[in-house]
Design a protein around this motif. Structure first.
Motif, PDB file in Angstrom:
ATOM      1  N   GLU A 269       0.861  -1.184   0.000  1.00 22.89           N
ATOM      2  CA  GLU A 269       0.000   0.000   0.000  1.00 22.89           C
ATOM      3  C   GLU A 269       0.902   1.240   0.000  1.00 22.89           C
ATOM      4  OE1 GLU A 269      -2.957  -2.392   3.085  1.00 22.89           O
ATOM      5  OE2 GLU A 269      -2.103  -0.457   3.627  1.00 22.89           O
ATOM      6  N   LEU A 270       1.399   1.615  -1.150  1.00 23.64           N
ATOM      7  CA  LEU A 270       2.391   2.686  -1.260  1.00 23.64           C
ATOM      8  C   LEU A 270       1.720   4.054  -1.279  1.00 23.64           C
ATOM      9  CD1 LEU A 270       4.583   0.861  -3.906  1.00 23.64           C
ATOM     10  CD2 LEU A 270       5.130   1.187  -1.486  1.00 23.64           C
ATOM     11  N   CYS A 271       2.320   4.995  -0.562  1.00 22.61           N
ATOM     12  CA  CYS A 271       1.759   6.337  -0.397  1.00 22.61           C
ATOM     13  C   CYS A 271       2.856   7.357  -0.713  1.00 22.61           C
ATOM     14  CB  CYS A 271       1.242   6.532   1.022  1.00 22.61           C
ATOM     15  SG  CYS A 271       0.102   5.235   1.589  1.00 22.61           S
ATOM     16  N   PRO A 272       3.061   7.697  -1.979  1.00 21.05           N
ATOM     17  CA  PRO A 272       4.236   8.473  -2.384  1.00 21.05           C
ATOM     18  C   PRO A 272       4.434   9.800  -1.657  1.00 21.05           C
ATOM     19  CG  PRO A 272       3.196   7.492  -4.295  1.00 21.05           C
ATOM     20  CD  PRO A 272       2.284   7.216  -3.140  1.00 21.05           C
ATOM     21  N   SER A 273       3.454  10.684  -1.673  1.00 17.95           N
ATOM     22  CA  SER A 273       3.641  12.002  -1.045  1.00 17.95           C
ATOM     23  C   SER A 273       3.888  11.872   0.448  1.00 17.95           C
ATOM     24  CB  SER A 273       2.425  12.894  -1.299  1.00 17.95           C
ATOM     25  OG  SER A 273       2.350  13.260  -2.666  1.00 17.95           O
ATOM     26  N   SER A 274       3.140  11.015   1.105  1.00 20.84           N
ATOM     27  CA  SER A 274       3.316  10.802   2.532  1.00 20.84           C
ATOM     28  C   SER A 274       4.701  10.255   2.837  1.00 20.84           C
ATOM     29  CB  SER A 274       2.248   9.842   3.060  1.00 20.84           C
ATOM     30  OG  SER A 274       2.489   9.499   4.402  1.00 20.84           O
ATOM     31  N   ASN A 275       5.173   9.296   2.004  1.00 22.05           N
ATOM     32  CA  ASN A 275       6.490   8.718   2.224  1.00 22.05           C
ATOM     33  C   ASN A 275       7.593   9.760   2.115  1.00 22.05           C
ATOM     34  OD1 ASN A 275       5.695   5.560   0.555  1.00 22.05           O
ATOM     35  ND2 ASN A 275       5.322   6.210   2.652  1.00 22.05           N
ATOM     36  N   VAL A 276       7.415  10.725   1.241  1.00 23.14           N
ATOM     37  CA  VAL A 276       8.384  11.819   1.126  1.00 23.14           C
ATOM     38  C   VAL A 276       8.329  12.685   2.382  1.00 23.14           C
ATOM     39  CG1 VAL A 276       9.031  13.891  -0.171  1.00 23.14           C
ATOM     40  CG2 VAL A 276       8.353  11.812  -1.393  1.00 23.14           C
ATOM     41  N   GLN A 277       7.128  12.984   2.854  1.00 22.24           N
ATOM     42  CA  GLN A 277       6.976  13.832   4.031  1.00 22.24           C
ATOM     43  C   GLN A 277       7.610  13.228   5.280  1.00 22.24           C
ATOM     44  OE1 GLN A 277       2.599  14.394   3.698  1.00 22.24           O
ATOM     45  NE2 GLN A 277       3.037  16.571   3.881  1.00 22.24           N
ATOM     46  N   THR A 278       7.508  11.920   5.425  1.00 21.89           N
ATOM     47  CA  THR A 278       8.010  11.273   6.637  1.00 21.89           C
ATOM     48  C   THR A 278       9.446  10.792   6.499  1.00 21.89           C
ATOM     49  OG1 THR A 278       7.146   9.100   5.969  1.00 21.89           O
ATOM     50  CG2 THR A 278       5.689  10.521   7.277  1.00 21.89           C
ATOM     51  N   GLY A 279      10.064  11.030   5.348  1.00 18.39           N
ATOM     52  CA  GLY A 279      11.456  10.658   5.160  1.00 18.39           C
ATOM     53  C   GLY A 279      11.669   9.235   4.709  1.00 18.39           C
ATOM     54  N   ALA A 280      10.595   8.515   4.376  1.00 17.57           N
ATOM     55  CA  ALA A 280      10.737   7.151   3.878  1.00 17.57           C
ATOM     56  C   ALA A 280      11.216   7.138   2.427  1.00 17.57           C
ATOM     57  CB  ALA A 280       9.421   6.397   3.996  1.00 17.57           C
ATOM     58  N   ALA A 281      11.075   8.267   1.743  1.00 17.41           N
ATOM     59  CA  ALA A 281      11.563   8.423   0.368  1.00 17.41           C
ATOM     60  C   ALA A 281      12.067   9.849   0.206  1.00 17.41           C
ATOM     61  CB  ALA A 281      10.456   8.127  -0.643  1.00 17.41           C
ATOM     62  N   GLU A 282      13.049  10.034  -0.678  1.00 17.41           N
ATOM     63  CA  GLU A 282      13.626  11.366  -0.873  1.00 17.41           C
ATOM     64  C   GLU A 282      12.735  12.255  -1.720  1.00 17.41           C
ATOM     65  OE1 GLU A 282      17.566  11.077  -2.379  1.00 17.41           O
ATOM     66  OE2 GLU A 282      18.387  10.158  -0.555  1.00 17.41           O
ATOM     67  N   SER A 283      12.060  11.672  -2.700  1.00 20.00           N
ATOM     68  CA  SER A 283      11.209  12.437  -3.599  1.00 20.00           C
ATOM     69  C   SER A 283      10.256  11.486  -4.297  1.00 20.00           C
ATOM     70  CB  SER A 283      12.042  13.189  -4.644  1.00 20.00           C
ATOM     71  OG  SER A 283      12.670  12.272  -5.533  1.00 20.00           O
ATOM     72  N   VAL A 284       9.226  12.030  -4.904  1.00 22.52           N
ATOM     73  CA  VAL A 284       8.316  11.189  -5.679  1.00 22.52           C
ATOM     74  C   VAL A 284       9.064  10.572  -6.859  1.00 22.52           C
ATOM     75  CG1 VAL A 284       6.255  11.187  -7.144  1.00 22.52           C
ATOM     76  CG2 VAL A 284       6.247  12.447  -4.980  1.00 22.52           C
ATOM     77  N   GLU A 285       9.978  11.344  -7.440  1.00 26.78           N
ATOM     78  CA  GLU A 285      10.725  10.866  -8.609  1.00 26.78           C
ATOM     79  C   GLU A 285      11.600   9.660  -8.262  1.00 26.78           C
ATOM     80  OE1 GLU A 285       9.065  14.627  -9.334  1.00 26.78           O
ATOM     81  OE2 GLU A 285      10.426  14.067  -7.704  1.00 26.78           O
ATOM     82  N   THR A 286      12.120   9.622  -7.037  1.00 30.31           N
ATOM     83  CA  THR A 286      12.993   8.511  -6.630  1.00 30.31           C
ATOM     84  C   THR A 286      12.293   7.592  -5.626  1.00 30.31           C
ATOM     85  OG1 THR A 286      13.955   9.841  -4.821  1.00 30.31           O
ATOM     86  CG2 THR A 286      15.048   9.925  -6.982  1.00 30.31           C
ATOM     87  N   HIS A 287      10.986   7.651  -5.583  1.00 30.67           N
ATOM     88  CA  HIS A 287      10.221   6.943  -4.560  1.00 30.67           C
ATOM     89  C   HIS A 287      10.438   5.440  -4.584  1.00 30.67           C
ATOM     90  CE1 HIS A 287       6.484   4.921  -3.074  1.00 30.67           C
ATOM     91  NE2 HIS A 287       6.628   5.780  -2.089  1.00 30.67           N
ATOM     92  N   GLY A 288      10.501   4.851  -5.749  1.00 30.34           N
ATOM     93  CA  GLY A 288      10.699   3.405  -5.849  1.00 30.34           C
ATOM     94  C   GLY A 288       9.494   2.629  -6.321  1.00 30.34           C
ATOM     95  N   ILE A 289       8.328   3.268  -6.400  1.00 34.23           N
ATOM     96  CA  ILE A 289       7.146   2.542  -6.846  1.00 34.23           C
ATOM     97  C   ILE A 289       7.303   2.063  -8.283  1.00 34.23           C
ATOM     98  CG2 ILE A 289       5.916   4.668  -7.501  1.00 34.23           C
ATOM     99  CD1 ILE A 289       3.307   3.233  -6.727  1.00 34.23           C
ATOM    100  N   GLY A 290       7.935   2.890  -9.123  1.00 31.32           N
ATOM    101  CA  GLY A 290       8.144   2.491 -10.509  1.00 31.32           C
ATOM    102  C   GLY A 290       9.050   1.281 -10.608  1.00 31.32           C
ATOM    103  N   GLU A 291      10.116   1.281  -9.825  1.00 29.02           N
ATOM    104  CA  GLU A 291      11.051   0.159  -9.815  1.00 29.02           C
ATOM    105  C   GLU A 291      10.377  -1.111  -9.314  1.00 29.02           C
ATOM    106  OE1 GLU A 291      15.589   0.053  -8.566  1.00 29.02           O
ATOM    107  OE2 GLU A 291      14.289   0.093  -6.797  1.00 29.02           O
ATOM    108  N   LEU A 292       9.633  -1.003  -8.240  1.00 32.17           N
ATOM    109  CA  LEU A 292       8.929  -2.170  -7.703  1.00 32.17           C
ATOM    110  C   LEU A 292       7.895  -2.698  -8.681  1.00 32.17           C
ATOM    111  CD1 LEU A 292       8.477  -0.887  -4.041  1.00 32.17           C
ATOM    112  CD2 LEU A 292       9.942  -2.795  -4.774  1.00 32.17           C
TER     113      LEU A 292
END
Length: 365
Positions: A269-292
């Motif tokens: 259950e990936l949440c891109p914007s939230s993950n960026v806000q909490t530091g789980a991802a650096e940015s939406v562009e590098t979030h990792g959902i595309g890779e996964l």
């Protein structure tokens, strides 16, 4: 290949708003309308950091942009404060259903922690009944406005507390009245899923599905505990599974846990914007959902907290599609993934796919 080369025909936010979407990870207390918070706060004398709805909305978004899950969670003190009566809970739930429907969401699983809404003396059953009444009203009003939506409820237990068995039993008791699953939420660090193993074992015995927040603020041990010790059906967030994927001789090499999650089709259950806000991802562009997604994981796109992230599900899809060069086929895959991962019964999933999702995306091909 750049995003523009892969997807020469730009898909706009307005286009995505028209698409039928399925939402798996959305918190009721993280999606209030700012003007509703102001009105409810005025009625009970609760002091807010800002009083004008636009200023308050900005405050929530800026406060959530800390890069820390712990600070992010502090913003919920104000939303929970105004959700302590049956009328307030019903209103918030009704508006949530209407707002999601207006954004093109046709099915949503919305979660909340009943134990956080008892400050004014409501029983756990009364909390659930008020929220369910709100969802029913919201579904009806959305239909009258031309937007069909169905809401399934997930009951959260707070992972730092000791009421998980009580909330698990509550979920089972309300399973035929709109509650479709269970979850644990709250600060992940220092509160491993195994702390609530008794509740998860009970849910297994009762054939009640559940998801677990894991792999957001904590890494692979949290995900391993959720999957291998507790046996979750889905993973809330799970973005840190990337820690089990290495680049070896120019190729991506999956570790045993990543392989297992992919092979067993355990949804993320990936949440891109939230993950960026909490530091789980650096940015939406590098979030990792595309890779996964490219590696074949069952990825899904979600909002987490629409108020704190100043977002909608359509916006999340648009951000991810733009960052990864996704076209309609890629967006359809995420929606189908989400349908398959819902806690709906199988015939309901089939009907949702055949009658709503597939016809829309077939028309785009």
């Amino acid at each position: 290949m750049t995003a523009q080369e892969k997807n020469p025909q730009e898909i706009t936010l307005a286009d995505i708003q028209q698409a039928p979407k399925v939402l798996l990870h959305d918190h009721l207390d993280g999606g209030l309308r700012p003007h509703t918070i102001v009105e409810l706060a005025d009625a009970i004398g609760h002091e807010l950091p800002e009083h004008e709805p636009k200023d308050l909305a900005r405050w929530f978004a800026e406060s959530a942009d800390s890069g820390s899950l712990e600070r992010y969670l502090e913003t919920f003190a104000h939303t929970c404060a105004v959700m302590q009566t049956a009328d307030a809970l019903k209103r918030v739930a009704s508006e949530a259903a209407q707002d999601l429907a207006a954004d093109g969401v046709v099915y949503a699983e919305i979660r909340y922690a009943p134990e956080q809404h008892q400050q004014n003396g409501l029983s756990l059953d009364e909390v659930v009944e008020a929220v369910q009444a709100g969802f029913a009203e919201g579904e009806r009003l959305a239909a009258e406005a031309g937007h069909t939506i169905r809401i399934g409820t997930l009951l959260d237990a707070m992972r730092h507390a000791d009421r998980s068995m009580e909330i698990a039993e509550l979920a089972v008791n309300h399973r035929d009245r709109g509650v479709v699953g269970f979850d644990i939420a709250g600060g992940e660090l220092g509160n491993p899923p195994e702390k609530h193993l008794e509740a998860f074992q009970y849910l297994k015995r009762e054939s009640m599905p559940f998801t677990i927040h894991a792999g957001e603020a904590d890494g692979l041990p949290s995900i391993w505990g959720a999957v291998q010790r507790c046996g979750c059906n889905r993973i809330g967030h799970g973005i840190r599974i990337l820690d089990d994927i290495e680049v070896v001789n120019g190729e991506l090499n999956l570790g045993d846990l990543a392989d297992y999650i992919r092979d067993q089709r355990i949804a993320l259950e990936l949440c891109p914007s939230s993950n960026v806000q909490t530091g789980a991802a650096e940015s939406v562009e590098t979030h990792g959902i595309g890779e996964l997604d490219r590696l074949g994981f069952r990825t899904t796109v979600n909002t987490d907290n629409r108020l704190m992230s100043n977002t909608t599900l359509s916006r999340e899809f648009h951000l991810v599609a733009t960052a990864n060069g996704w076209g309609w086929e890629d967006i359809e895959r995420q929606v189908v993934n989400a349908v398959k991962a819902t806690f709906l019964h199988h015939p309901d999933k089939v009907e949702l796919l055949r009658e709503v999702v597939v016809p829309f995306f077939d028309a785009k091909k």
